[in-house]
Each structure stands twice: as structure tokens, then as C-alpha cells.
Scaffold this active site. Structure first.
Site, PDB file in Angstrom:
ATOM      1  N   LEU A  24       0.872  -1.177   0.000  1.00  0.00           N
ATOM      2  CA  LEU A  24       0.000   0.000   0.000  1.00  0.00           C
ATOM      3  C   LEU A  24       0.904   1.220   0.000  1.00  0.00           C
ATOM      4  CD1 LEU A  24      -2.842  -0.813   2.609  1.00  0.00           C
ATOM      5  CD2 LEU A  24      -3.009  -0.836   0.122  1.00  0.00           C
ATOM      6  N   ASP A  25       0.555   2.222  -0.789  1.00  0.00           N
ATOM      7  CA  ASP A  25       1.347   3.445  -0.843  1.00  0.00           C
ATOM      8  C   ASP A  25       1.440   4.096   0.532  1.00  0.00           C
ATOM      9  OD1 ASP A  25       1.657   3.136  -3.539  1.00  0.00           O
ATOM     10  OD2 ASP A  25       0.184   4.657  -4.107  1.00  0.00           O
ATOM     11  N   PHE A  26       2.467   4.898   0.702  1.00  0.00           N
ATOM     12  CA  PHE A  26       2.678   5.685   1.916  1.00  0.00           C
ATOM     13  C   PHE A  26       1.407   6.436   2.325  1.00  0.00           C
ATOM     14  CE2 PHE A  26       3.738  10.056   3.367  1.00  0.00           C
ATOM     15  CZ  PHE A  26       4.316   9.764   4.592  1.00  0.00           C
TER      16      PHE A  26
ATOM     17  N   THR B 114      -1.756   5.846   1.400  1.00  0.00           N
ATOM     18  CA  THR B 114      -2.989   5.050   1.382  1.00  0.00           C
ATOM     19  C   THR B 114      -3.182   4.312   2.697  1.00  0.00           C
ATOM     20  OG1 THR B 114      -2.697   4.718  -0.994  1.00  0.00           O
ATOM     21  CG2 THR B 114      -4.257   3.274   0.114  1.00  0.00           C
TER      22      THR B 114
END
Length: 300
Positions: A66-68, A70
Site C-alpha cells: 500500500l502506498d505511503f 494510502t
């Protein structure tokens, strides 16, 4: 969801093989930078020190990313065998991931499929970004597909926004953020893909809401709470209800069950026709890819 701290990581699912947590926004999964003290990895080590695997670099095997910026459901395998089972589900595209987002503007269509191929930007000053095919400097674009469903239209801090459900059918880096931006509706708070203009909200409004991994012997299904409600964030004001979130999740579950039944029936028919045929073994390339994925977290 409150801002992240070392001791407030919420557990959504736990067994002897898997752990699913509700990741906070603006937190990295892991980091080798000495100054980044707060990561999901450090939260896990704080809350579950007995589960850390000393034979891995970070102590835990994360099944996906998961992105930073998100938030939402993140699955961790607690041993190598569990990681291998999860890997095969992702490899065979059996995993269902559903995201919620607030996007800028009012999306006119109730449902749409976004099919823009995505590649890496080579434009000076934008090499950290992804881009869609046809954009200047877009290198090696690959086919991508996202299904978007409008849930509600309303306003965030007085500006028109739409609450949407996003289902990625492929897994390209930054896919949801790039696809939303490509149709003229960037995600609220996405500083990067708004070309550094959307810095007002306290976070990027993208959340991994639903995760289903049909692991053999232990199918995992997790639903988080919805962070984009007026109760949680009073900057959000719904004006028009379009589609029901719970009904859509129910439809996806029914679709999955139907597909599983059809898949099982097909396999049974094949077994009846060719009873002596052995299951297909993984190729050398597939085994090497799996081992590379499993060893990604190994101590170097």
C-alpha cells in the site's frame, strides 16, 4: 481512524499463518532510513514482538503493498509457507481488492471502466511518477484496468467531490491514483498527481476497504470501517446518494462464489475426462519468481 502512533495499529484478522491490519495514512510499510521510526513494520514489532521472524530483514512478510499515503487493509504472512500460498493467489489474480476514495469534481457516469495503459514517466522532475500512454515521456506502458462505481456526490470543504468505489483488475504502481487523474478527477489530497496543487486536506483520500484472498485452507476476507463519512470527517458533506456500498460488496461476493463454483465444476469435468492427468507443475521461471518474492524480505 486516529493518526498513527507506535501502539495504535488495529488488527482486522489474525491466525497462526496470517495477520491483516488497518494501515494508517502517511505511514510507510517498511524503511531502511534510520530517521523513519514509525512504519507498519515498527508498529508490528511493538505490538507483536513474538511474531517477528528473525530470518527476514524486516521481521514480517508483507503479502502486498500500500502506498505511503494510502490507508486500509494490509495482509502479512507469518511464515514462509503461508507467504507462498498468498503469493500464488496474487499470481493467479484470484485476490479481490476494493478501495474507497474521494475524487475532485462530480463524476457524471454511475459506473465506468478505465483502461488507460500505465508506464513510468521519464520527464525531468517527474521521474518518481507514473503516467498514461500518450503522455510525453511515458516509458514502457502496460495494459491496466480499473472499475469505478460512484457511491455519492457531495462536497469537501465546500468543493465538489465524488465518493467512489475503485476495483483494480491489474496491479500497476499508483494505478488508482493515475487512472483517477487521467479522467479529470484526481483523488482529494493527492499532492503528486494533482501536480503539487492539492495540499489542503490532512490526508490523501484513498483507503483499501475490502480484501479477499482465497488462500487454500484459510480463505481470508476482511472489511474495514469507512473513513469517508461525515461522522469521521465533517468536511465531507453528502449531497446525492447514487449506489449502495454494501450492495456492491454483496454483488462481488456472489460473483466470486459463482466463479469458484464454475471453476470447481470445470476442474471436475476435466478430471473425469482425463483421470490420469497430473496437475500442472510450476515452471522453473514461476518457481524462481515465487522464491524471489518470498526472499524479498530475507536478511541480505
Amino acid at each position: 481512524m486516529e493518526p498513527a502512533s507506535i501502539g495504535n495499529l488495529c488488527t482486522l484478522y489474525q491466525s497462526s499463518d496470517f495477520l491483516v491490519v488497518n494501515k494508517h495514512w502517511d505511514v510507510r510499510i517498511d524503511s531502511k532510513m534510520w530517521y523513519e521510526k514509525l512504519t507498519v513494520q515498527s508498529q508490528l514489532k511493538h505490538q507483536f514482538p513474538e511474531l517477528a521472524d528473525p530470518n527476514t530483514y524486516y521481521g514480517f512478510r508483507f503479502c502486498h503493498q500500500l502506498d505511503f499515503s494510502t490507508s486500509g487493509a494490509l495482509c502479512i504472512a507469518l511464515n514462509k509457507m503461508a507467504a507462498a500460498k498468498a503469493y500464488r493467489c496474487f499470481r493467479d489474480r484470484l485476490v479481490t481488492k476494493i478501495y474507497l476514495a474521494l475524487v475532485r469534481g462530480h463524476v457524471s457516469l454511475g459506473r465506468m471502466a478505465i483502461n488507460h495503459a500505465i508506464g513510468k514517466s521519464t520527464t525531468v522532475g517527474m521521474t518518481h511518477m507514473m503516467c498514461t500512454v500518450g503522455m510525453h515521456g511515458c516509458q514502457n506502458p502496460k495494459p491496466c484496468q480499473t472499475e469505478l462505481t460512484v457511491l455519492e456526490r457531495g462536497f469537501y470543504s465546500g468543493d465538489p467531490v465524488t465518493k467512489v468505489l475503485l476495483q483494480p483488475l491489474t496491479g500497476r504502481t499508483h494505478q488508482l491514483r493515475v487512472h483517477c487523474s487521467s479522467i479529470g478527477h484526481p483523488i482529494v489530497g493527492d499532492f503528486t498527481y494533482s501536480l503539487k496543487t492539492d495540499n489542503g486536506p490532512y490526508r490523501m483520500m484513498l483507503h483499501a476497504y475490502y480484501l479477499q484472498i482465497p488462500v487454500e485452507g484459510e480463505p481470508i476476507e476482511v472489511i474495514t470501517s469507512d473513513p469517508f463519512t461525515h461522522t469521521v470527517d465533517n468536511n465531507w458533506e453528502m449531497d446525492t446518494h447514487v449506489n449502495n456500498l454494501h450492495n456492491i460488496i454483496g454483488e462481488l461476493k456472489e460473483k466470486y462464489i459463482t466463479e469458484q463454483c464454475e471453476r470447481s465444476s470445470t476442474l471436475e469435468v476435466q478430471d473425469d475426462k482425463i483421470p490420469t492427468k497430473k496437475p500442472r507443475e510450476e515452471t522453473k521461471e514461476e518457481r524462481e519468481k515465487c522464491l524471489q518474492w518470498l526472499n524479498e524480505w530475507a536478511v541480505s
